[in-house]
Design an enzyme around this catalytic site. Structure first.
Site, PDB file in Angstrom:
ATOM      1  N   TYR A   1     -10.395  14.498  -3.764  1.00 28.88           N
ATOM      2  CA  TYR A   1      -9.137  13.728  -3.351  1.00 28.88           C
ATOM      3  C   TYR A   1      -9.428  12.472  -3.074  1.00 28.88           C
ATOM      4  CZ  TYR A   1      -7.204  18.349  -2.495  1.00 28.88           C
ATOM      5  OH  TYR A   1      -6.731  19.593  -2.787  1.00 28.88           O
TER       6      TYR A   1
ATOM      7  N   HIS B   1       1.409  14.249  -6.190  1.00 30.83           N
ATOM      8  CA  HIS B   1       0.379  15.107  -5.994  1.00 30.83           C
ATOM      9  C   HIS B   1      -1.174  14.012  -6.510  1.00 30.83           C
ATOM     10  CE1 HIS B   1       2.172  18.801  -5.274  1.00 30.83           C
ATOM     11  NE2 HIS B   1       2.923  18.576  -6.126  1.00 30.83           N
TER      12      HIS B   1
END
Ligand code: CA2
Length: 151
Positions: free
Chosen positions: A25, A102
């Site tokens: 991430y 996302h």
């Protein structure tokens, strides 16, 4: 005149950004993402209301509150993307442009992440471009709002 308000909504566990799994991430925290969104919004003449919750019901209530208040919704529904018909229903009901974001490319990940209920309610989807995807989503939203006004 007040700048158009865009709700930037974040789902469960995104409060952990920058603290765990940086290989997946990245190293930016959610505060960094908010600062990036604020900077982009400023450049585009938009105002943002940036929020994160771990609760599905709270996320749905925030979507409902956007009706008559916000000009559009940028949303990273996180895990609820893949599970929540209720969140999808709320996004369909609010009748606003929706850009789904996302951080990761969900199509390169586990099969259960390949389907998003939210995508059915989204005007467009951005995935796999890291936290920069939020900035791209706001740019896309600026165009969608102008389009809405001219219809
Ligand atoms: O790629 C994305 O933005 C996701 O929405 C992130 C969700 C995941 O369930 C989706 O399939 C794709 C997970 C958010 C959790 O974020 C964390 C960040 C750092 C450490 C742990 C979790």
């Amino acid at each position: 005149m007040e700048p158009p308000l865009i709700a930037v909504l974040n789902g469960p566990n995104l409060n952990l950004l920058g603290t765990r799994e940086p290989e997946k991430y990245g190293s930016a925290t959610l505060d960094d993402v908010e600062a990036l969104c604020a900077e982009t919004a400023d450049e585009l003449g938009l105002a943002i209301d940036f929020r994160q919750t771990n609760g599905e019901g709270e996320l749905i209530s925030w979507v409902q509150e956007c009706r008559g208040r916000a000009a559009g919704i940028v949303i990273n529904p996180a895990g609820y993307s893949h599970t929540s018909v209720a969140l999808m229903d709320s996004l369909l009901a609010v009748e606003l442009p929706v850009v789904e974001v996302h951080i990761t490319n969900i199509h390169r990940r586990e099969a259960f992440r390949h389907h998003s209920y939210v995508s059915r309610a989204a005007t467009g989807v951005i995935c796999g471009l890291g936290v920069g995807g939020y900035s791209l989503a706001l740019r896309a939203m600026a165009g969608l709002i102008v389009q809405d006004e001219s219809e």
